[in-house]
Design a protein around this motif. Structure first.
Motif: not given
Length: 266
Positions: A128-148
């Motif tokens: 459960v913890i790993v799944a929730q961590e990965q969910e928020y990491l994926n959301e963060l990756d979506k916005v980080l792709k616009y920042v270099k």
């Protein structure tokens, strides 16, 4: 506690701010083995990482939104109120189930006498913890792709771990009578003595008009935002009605008074 003759066993990590030579009357100190904090403290089992992922997503979104109108990095302003709001949202994203599972992951669970049952519960908590961590990491990756940074993008995992080795305490300086020194910049040392421009907030009627324009945008391009804007508009109207801006009108407010000597024709 001393009057009640309570005996307390207090577990501590090996941070330098926890000196091991303290002698207490009714409290016994036990120190965890070195480099074991991440394994035995519940908050280190997923809560902190999830919190940081949600908070930094808000931070990156703010930077992206401000970059369109900013000429330099100094034009992107982050206020204390911004940080407080992001902290509030990040903490509210941590569910009760997540906290329960982090304690199980750290070994804090009621023993039922069956080791295989405890093992299954721990495995489920980990999943459960790993799944929730990965969910928020994926959301963060979506916005980080616009920042270099330096021409390259940074992954969410790297962004979360960027301050892992940052000291969170100051070590005592025995050569300076154990006085902690902090480098601060006084207001007298600032190059620009001018007060910063404070953006004036819009009035409630102006805010309602802004939401109306945003509804036009959502209707034509982003329909998934429409329901949220409707809720925001409703809250603003409630605030407007409850404020002192709205004054009870009389029937005379809707008619012009007749001047003396004026002939009124019907």
């Amino acid at each position: 506690m001393e009057k009640q003759k309570r005996q307390i066993l207090l577990f501590l990590d090996n941070a330098p701010v926890h000196p091991p030579d303290i002698i207490l009357k009714n409290i016994t100190l036990k120190f965890f083995p070195c480099n074991s904090t991440a394994l035995v403290q519940p908050m280190d089992q997923g809560v902190i990482k999830t919190f940081k992922a949600h908070y930094r997503r808000q931070l990156v979104q703010h930077i992206i939104a401000s970059a369109d109108v900013a000429h330099t990095a100094d034009d992107i302003v982050i206020t204390a109120l911004d940080a407080i709001c992001w902290i509030d949202l990040a903490w509210k994203s941590i569910t009760e189930l997540t906290i329960q599972n982090t304690f199980k992951r750290a070994g804090f669970q009621i023993s039922s006498g069956a080791s295989d049952s405890i093992s299954r519960e721990t495995t489920t908590a980990d999943e459960v913890i790993v799944a929730q961590e990965q969910e928020y990491l994926n959301e963060l990756d979506k916005v980080l792709k616009y920042v270099k940074v330096g021409g390259d993008t940074m992954s969410a995992s790297d962004f979360i771990a960027v301050d892992n080795n940052l000291p969170v305490f100051n070590e005592l300086d025995n050569n300076n009578e154990n006085i902690l020194l902090v480098n601060v910049v006084s207001n007298d040392d600032t190059l620009n003595d001018e007060e910063p421009d404070i953006e004036k907030p819009p009035s409630i009627p102006e805010s309602i008009q802004m939401v109306h324009r945003l509804k036009l945008l959502s209707s034509s391009q982003y329909p998934e935002l429409h329901s949220l804007l409707i809720q925001l508009q409703s809250k603003l109207i409630d605030a407007y009605l409850d404020s002192n801006i709205v004054k009870q009108k009389s029937i005379l407010d809707f008619f012009k008074p007749i001047q003396p000597g004026t002939v009124h024709r019907t």
